[in-house]
Design a protein around this motif. Structure first.
Motif, PDB file in Angstrom:
ATOM      1  N   ARG C  28       1.604  -4.856 -14.696  1.00 58.54           N
ATOM      2  CA  ARG C  28       1.272  -5.470 -13.410  1.00 58.54           C
ATOM      3  C   ARG C  28       0.884  -4.391 -12.414  1.00 58.54           C
ATOM      4  O   ARG C  28       1.674  -3.520 -12.084  1.00 58.54           O
ATOM      5  CB  ARG C  28       2.452  -6.294 -12.907  1.00 58.54           C
ATOM      6  N   ILE C  29      -0.355  -4.442 -11.991  1.00 56.11           N
ATOM      7  CA  ILE C  29      -0.872  -3.458 -11.056  1.00 56.11           C
ATOM      8  C   ILE C  29      -1.223  -4.153  -9.743  1.00 56.11           C
ATOM      9  O   ILE C  29      -1.919  -5.172  -9.734  1.00 56.11           O
ATOM     10  CB  ILE C  29      -2.158  -2.784 -11.593  1.00 56.11           C
ATOM     11  N   GLY C  30      -0.725  -3.602  -8.639  1.00 58.21           N
ATOM     12  CA  GLY C  30      -1.079  -4.140  -7.320  1.00 58.21           C
ATOM     13  C   GLY C  30      -2.208  -3.326  -6.718  1.00 58.21           C
ATOM     14  O   GLY C  30      -2.240  -2.103  -6.859  1.00 58.21           O
ATOM     15  N   ALA C  31      -3.161  -4.014  -6.084  1.00 58.35           N
ATOM     16  CA  ALA C  31      -4.258  -3.320  -5.408  1.00 58.35           C
ATOM     17  C   ALA C  31      -4.172  -3.650  -3.930  1.00 58.35           C
ATOM     18  O   ALA C  31      -4.416  -4.783  -3.526  1.00 58.35           O
ATOM     19  CB  ALA C  31      -5.599  -3.745  -5.981  1.00 58.35           C
ATOM     20  N   ALA C  32      -3.797  -2.668  -3.132  1.00 59.93           N
ATOM     21  CA  ALA C  32      -3.675  -2.886  -1.684  1.00 59.93           C
ATOM     22  C   ALA C  32      -4.947  -2.422  -1.007  1.00 59.93           C
ATOM     23  O   ALA C  32      -5.187  -1.229  -0.869  1.00 59.93           O
ATOM     24  CB  ALA C  32      -2.465  -2.132  -1.139  1.00 59.93           C
ATOM     25  N   GLU C  49     -11.449  -6.575 -11.120  1.00 52.53           N
ATOM     26  CA  GLU C  49     -11.225  -7.745 -11.971  1.00 52.53           C
ATOM     27  C   GLU C  49     -12.052  -7.649 -13.248  1.00 52.53           C
ATOM     28  O   GLU C  49     -11.717  -8.268 -14.261  1.00 52.53           O
ATOM     29  CB  GLU C  49     -11.628  -9.038 -11.229  1.00 52.53           C
ATOM     30  N   ALA C  50     -13.153  -6.875 -13.195  1.00 51.12           N
ATOM     31  CA  ALA C  50     -14.047  -6.788 -14.358  1.00 51.12           C
ATOM     32  C   ALA C  50     -13.707  -5.597 -15.251  1.00 51.12           C
ATOM     33  O   ALA C  50     -14.426  -5.301 -16.207  1.00 51.12           O
ATOM     34  CB  ALA C  50     -15.495  -6.699 -13.878  1.00 51.12           C
ATOM     35  N   GLU C  60      -2.642  -6.933 -15.556  1.00 55.93           N
ATOM     36  CA  GLU C  60      -2.810  -8.045 -14.626  1.00 55.93           C
ATOM     37  C   GLU C  60      -2.874  -7.426 -13.228  1.00 55.93           C
ATOM     38  O   GLU C  60      -1.932  -6.754 -12.822  1.00 55.93           O
ATOM     39  CB  GLU C  60      -1.581  -8.941 -14.770  1.00 55.93           C
ATOM     40  N   VAL C  61      -3.988  -7.645 -12.511  1.00 52.19           N
ATOM     41  CA  VAL C  61      -4.068  -7.058 -11.166  1.00 52.19           C
ATOM     42  C   VAL C  61      -3.923  -8.134 -10.096  1.00 52.19           C
ATOM     43  O   VAL C  61      -4.362  -9.261 -10.277  1.00 52.19           O
ATOM     44  CB  VAL C  61      -5.394  -6.288 -10.919  1.00 52.19           C
TER      45      VAL C  61
END
Lengths: 493, 330, 330
Positions: C28-32, C49-50, C60-61
């Motif tokens: 699980r990766i968060g993108a801030a 996402e691509a 999963e972002v």
């Protein structure tokens, strides 16, 4: 005569070059009540505002105990012991009674914190002294207007003021509160306080005033002891002319029933109200503040529709859901609060006169200014409205003239039933008579008036029949010989 | 009453004279201020008075002008519309999505849908304020956010460009040497001026703002008028949306942020009272022009935009101060 | 709720015993991001996402919208830390306000990889972005190459104080210092906004008439605003050297019409590269598919994902490559 407590002479004040006061004069003795008399526009309010430091005088002088004083602001007047209870209440509704009484000079704890306990105790003691049954920690906004006025009075008294100015203190309060006020005034007199008292109610002046000063057109006319001037001469001096009989009544109730109300009720405001109105009749409704009289008129006009019961107008069912319904049925409503619900204060006379009949002065939704002038002009003459121009904002007019503008607004809708709630509140003696004359002229043929008033002489003088309200219900109906002050007081309280 | 006045107040004629001047200044002060500003700017910048520059100023103010006219209606009824910038952005986005070159839609489609988008949101404001008694500040603050959200949802956060030339004409075209946005602004202004001055609706707007209770008790359908002013504001946001998309050749999702502040500022500078019932659309016109001329003038002089903000803010405060002193005079 | 709890528990357990096998659950990766309201960040998050590892289901972002507010970003960090994300990709709104959240996350054992915008801390696991100073140099050089050694230019800047404005400004200054023949007529902020730049340029064209030979814009939106002002004034943008930064779609279209030049900032490379580096720091680089950017930019050294900084090169967009780039946008 010893040195007066307060002496003012030669006071002058102009606004934008228009003189409102040219020669104000007043001499108040300690321990007396001094009636300041004059019609609207006589300069009374201007003089009082100068005394309070709200306005700065252009000329003249003011002395307290023989020493000349100058108040750059009301705060300085208060510090010197002059307090004013004004026509316009200025309370803080979200503060408690005690906080309002001590506003600006709260008892302190360690110099910075408000000592709430001491403030409450002092307020309670003061209210007890004045025989006011009000909780000191009640929110002021939750009280009736009459109670708020009493709090204002308590506030002035609590300042240990040596001079108290009371400007129409009884205009918004009922009989019981008036009695309490007068009792308080007697105690103040005994303490040596001087009171300047302004009221359009002659009865009150003769009851409590010791001296009088009459002003007219911004100038001092005469002064003397109340005992030396009779009612007739007082009124003619105030007006500067002879008067007709006070309550001119020419109307005669007919046999036809114009309006029938059956079992009207709304919430807790009023219930089981049934009455009828004859053509040509002036029906008085008397009741204390909170008796449901104004609320009943609101319902008849559709401003706050009735929830129960029914009404018939000229035999046909009448069920107003909004003011427009009542207006189309020929009903007009002069509310008790001119400024709040009668007039657009910033707008001109002309625009206020046409406010309720804008479509009449328009073609295809376009205002026709010529028609507007044509509509408004006749009323100026008919109702003797004093104004320099139809474009003058109504807020610059006196109370009596404002009330005539409200009447003109409604007459333009050509009503057959006029609902008048306190038609002469804050109106001077001269204008009062004109309004009475207008009423008796209106209530003829198939027209009629329902009037409420808290002024007993007015109710007795103008009504053909009186219905008394008490706690939201009809407590009695008075005709002919039954129309006496005693009966009104008995049925209403 | 007048006889005694000469002796008691020897300064009468002087105060009278002074009063006539302040009376004139309060009635036409905004126009005087505008002219003074223009004179100063034309002295310090030789370019200011050029025809092209004046047309630039008019073109630059036209969008704020259209918004400020809608705002005037709302403020006259004691209301406020904080959502104009967002509603404009939404309308721009809706219109642009039907105006891209290869959509093949006739011009009438984006125009109608853009105006309808603004009108629809304005109607939501109107219903909530008039019918459900939500305070205007709260309702339109909510709409400020909701309309912006709708704009992002509708656009996925991406700008829409490549708009058809016929659509762009609305923002960039000229008719007999006058930019189309200026013509649109002028037309809206004339219509609003006429409505407020000569129609029964205009009269109702003033009455409702002056005293809603008295208006209601005089048989005026206050809630209908209240609803209408928010609908008008929304509709004009729709028009402004068409104009800004056409002017910038694209609908940008972040367009119009904080535009409500300039619109309110123009109305306030123009002398319309936030307490309602008092104000003129001509005042708003000059309020809009003053803001535009200041921005333009300071740009011409190469003054930092930081000062522009400072000056604009100061002018708002001074305008309201003059208004106050006028109120206390009467 | 239950499954979430389960998942958190599982992730914690998995991390604790550091399973060598591929985890059953995706990483699980968060993108801030600083905000999703501009085209660039949209391209950035779409590229994320691509990413092949996302498409394959190994990663999963979750993309967070920072709404241009440092405080919002800080709060989003708190929740990502609470929910124990495996790694965070960070595009801060401000180079200094970002420091505290980064320290907090790395103290919680979560690697933070910076992207696009710098953060003034040594606690970042790595930074994948483009050098804004270099962009400033390139955009200024583009304009000067066209107008020659002597000429007059105007500079459109981003919001004063933002790191991109500062860095790009520094680059522009460097080039200007090397070219004493170039005179800067005006230098003002248009806040990255097309509409603001349009008005500003209109006013400059009035003040300086035909003197303006070049427009150095710190981003493409402002460059396009300038082009529209130039067209509206009856001049041709082909006669004035205009350059912007970022390579947004409208700018690419303008390049095809030879109206401007732009420096493409590769959002795809910044986003996917950052994710690649994050995966390397999590020790997963060998187990999941990586992006193809390392092949696309041979000069970019992968170094096993161990480097502190990856500078994604800027691409000058000209007639040669614009068609291909536009194609990718469709």
């Amino acid at each position: 005569m010893s040195t007066p407590l307060l002496h003012a002479e030669g006071i002058a004040k102009s606004f934008s070059g228009v003189p409102a006061l040219t020669n104000g004069q007043l001499s108040l003795r300690a321990g007396t009540v001094h009636a300041l008399c004059g019609g609207n526009g006589a300069g009374k309010s201007t003089l009082l505002n100068v005394l309070m430091g709200i306005l700065q005088r252009d000329a003249g002088y003011v002395q307290i105990d023989g020493r000349e004083v100058n108040f750059p602001s009301p705060h300085d007047a208060l510090d010197t012991g002059i307090a004013m209870i004004s026509q316009e209440l200025e309370p803080v509704p979200d503060m408690t009674v005690a906080e309002n009484i001590f506003l600006g000079r709260e008892p302190r704890l360690m110099g910075a914190l408000v000592d709430h306990r001491r403030m409450r105790l002092q307020a309670e003691q003061l209210l007890r002294e004045l025989e006011l049954h009000l909780p000191a920690n009640a929110r002021l906004g939750s009280l009736s207007i009459a109670d708020m006025q009493m709090v204002e009075i308590a506030r002035a008294i609590s300042r240990d003021a040596r001079v108290i100015i009371m400007d129409e203190p009884t205009s918004a309060i009922g009989e019981r509160e008036t009695e309490l006020l007068f009792a308080a005034v007697e105690r103040l007199k005994a303490r040596g306080t001087g009171i300047i008292y302004v009221s359009h109610r002659m009865n009150e002046l003769y009851r409590i005033a010791d001296d009088y000063t009459i002003m007219r057109d911004g100038t001092f006319i005469e002064t003397g002891a109340m005992a030396d001037i009779d009612r007739h001469r007082l009124i003619t001096t105030v007006l500067g002319k002879e008067l007709d009989e006070e309550y001119a009544k020419y109307n005669r109730p007919g046999a036809d029933t114009l309006l029938e109300v059956d079992d009207y009720g709304r919430g807790k405001d009023f219930e089981r109200v049934s009455l009828d109105l004859k053509a040509g009749e002036i029906l008085g409704i008397f009741g204390l503040m909170g008796s449901g009289r104004s609320e009943f008129l609101d319902a008849l006009f559709g401003a706050a529709p009735a929830e129960r019961g029914s009404a018939r107008l000229r035999g046909a069912p009448f069920q107003p859901r909004e003011p427009g319904d009542a207006m189309r049925a020929g009903i007009a409503y002069v509310t008790e609060d001119r400024k709040g619900s009668g007039l657009v204060m910033g707008a001109s006379i002309k625009r206020n006169v046409t406010l309720a009949s804008i479509p009449d002065v328009a073609r295809n939704s376009l205002i026709h200014e010529g028609m507007e002038d044509a509509v408004a002009t006749p009323f100026v003459e008919r109702l003797q409205i004093k104004a320099s121009s139809l474009d003058m904002p109504v807020k610059q007019m006196s109370g009596g003239n404002q009330q005539k503008v409200v009447l003109a607004k409604w007459l333009q809708t050509q009503p057959s039933i006029l609902l008048l709630d306190e038609p002469t509140r804050g109106v001077d003696v001269g204008a009062k008579r004109e309004i009475y004359a207008f009423m008796s002229e209106f209530a003829r043929d198939d027209r009629a008036i329902i009037m409420t008033s808290s002024e007993i002489p007015e109710v007795l003088g103008m009504s053909d029949r009186v219905i008394v309200f008490r706690k939201g219900r009809i407590s009695g109906e008075l005709h002919g010989d039954e129309l006496t002050q005693e009966n009104l007081v008995r049925l209403s309280s | 009453m007048n006889q005694a006045s000469s002796s008691a107040t020897p300064t009468t004629s002087a105060t009278d004279h002074r009063n006539r001047i302040t009376g004139f200044l309060s009635d036409y002060g905004i126009i005087v201020a505008f002219i003074v500003l223009c004179v100063i700017l034309s002295v310090v910048s030789p370019y200011f008075l050029g025809v092209n520059n004046l047309l630039n100023v008019l073109r630059q103010v036209s969008i704020n002008g259209v918004l400020a006219i809608g705002m005037t209606f709302v403020i006259l009824t004691r209301g406020i519309d904080l959502s104009v910038g967002s509603m404009m952005a939404f309308a721009a986005m809706v219109a642009a999505s039907f105006a891209v070159v290869d959509s093949g839609m006739p011009l009438i489609v984006p125009l109608t849908l853009g105006l309808a988008a603004g009108l629809a949101l304005g109607c939501v404001n109107g219903v909530m304020v008039a019918r459900f008694a939500i305070p205007p500040f709260v309702m339109t603050l909510g709409m400020l956010s909701m309309a912006r959200g709708l704009t992002y949802i509708y656009s996925d956060g991406m700008p829409i460009s490549s708009l058809s030339p016929s659509f762009l004409w609305l923002g960039q075209g000229m008719v007999v040497g006058i930019p189309v946005p200026v013509i649109l602004f002028a037309a809206v202004f004339m219509l609003a001026w006429f409505t407020l001055r000569y129609t029964t609706f205009g009269r109702y707007v003033y009455a409702v703002g002056g005293n809603p209770t008295a208006a209601r008790l005089s048989g005026i359908k206050v809630s209908r008028i209240t609803f209408s002013v928010y609908a008008i504001s929304g509709l004009l946001c729709g028009l402004a949306g068409l104009m800004i998309a056409a002017r910038t050749s694209a609908a940008l999702p972040q367009a119009g942020v904080a535009y409500e502040l300039d619109a309110i500022a123009a109305v306030v500078i123009g002398g319309t009272s936030l307490a309602g019932g008092k104000g003129r659309i001509v005042g708003t016109l000059f309020g809009v022009l003053i803001i535009g001329v200041i921005n333009n003038g300071l740009d011409l002089l190469g003054v930092s935009s930081f000062y522009q903000q400072l000056v604009k803010g100061a002018i708002i405060v001074v305008a309201v101060m003059l208004d106050r002193s006028r109120l206390s005079n009467t | 709720m239950k499954t979430t709890l389960h998942r958190i528990a599982f992730t914690a357990l998995a991390t604790a015993i550091s399973t060598s096998a591929l985890a059953e659950d995706p990483l699980r990766i968060g993108a801030a991001t600083y905000g999703l309201q501009g085209e660039f960040m949209q391209l950035w998050s779409n590229a994320l996402e691509a990413h092949p590892a996302v498409l394959s289901g190994d990663v999963e972002v979750t993309v967070f919208d920072g709404r241009y507010d440092a405080l919002v970003q800080s709060n989003q960090f708190d929740s990502m830390i609470t929910r124990q994300y495996d790694a965070i990709l960070f595009v801060p709104i401000d180079a200094d306000a970002c420091v505290a959240p980064v320290i907090k996350a790395s103290a919680a054992g979560i690697p933070v990889v910076g992207s696009n915008t710098r953060c003034n801390t040594d606690q970042l696991a790595s930074f994948v972005g483009s050098d804004d100073v270099l962009a400033g140099q390139m955009v200024a050089q583009q304009v000067i190459d066209q107008i020659g050694d002597n000429g007059k230019v105007v500079v459109l800047e981003g919001p004063i104080g933002q790191s991109a404005q500062i860095d790009r400004g520094e680059g522009i200054d460097k080039v200007l210092a090397e070219n004493p023949g170039i005179e800067v007529l005006e230098r003002r902020t248009a806040n990255w906004s097309r509409a603001e730049a349009l008005s500003l340029m209109e006013n400059w064209l009035t003040a300086h008439r035909d003197e303006i030979g070049g427009v150095i814009a710190q981003n493409d939106e402002m460059a396009i605003g300038a082009i529209q002002a130039i067209i509206a004034s009856g001049r041709s943008p082909n006669d004035i050297a205009i350059a912007g930064v970022d390579g947004i779609t409208d700018a690419l279209k303008a390049v095809t019409q030879e109206q401007m030049a732009t420096i493409l900032q590769d959002a795809t490379a910044q986003a996917q590269g950052a994710l690649d580096v994050a995966l390397a720091r999590l020790g997963k680089a060998d187990e999941v598919p990586l992006s193809d950017i390392w092949e696309r930019y041979p000069e970019l050294e992968w170094a096993g994902g161990e480097a502190d900084t990856y500078n994604i090169p800027w691409t000058l967009v000209d007639q040669d490559n614009v068609a291909e780039l536009l194609e990718q946008r469709q």
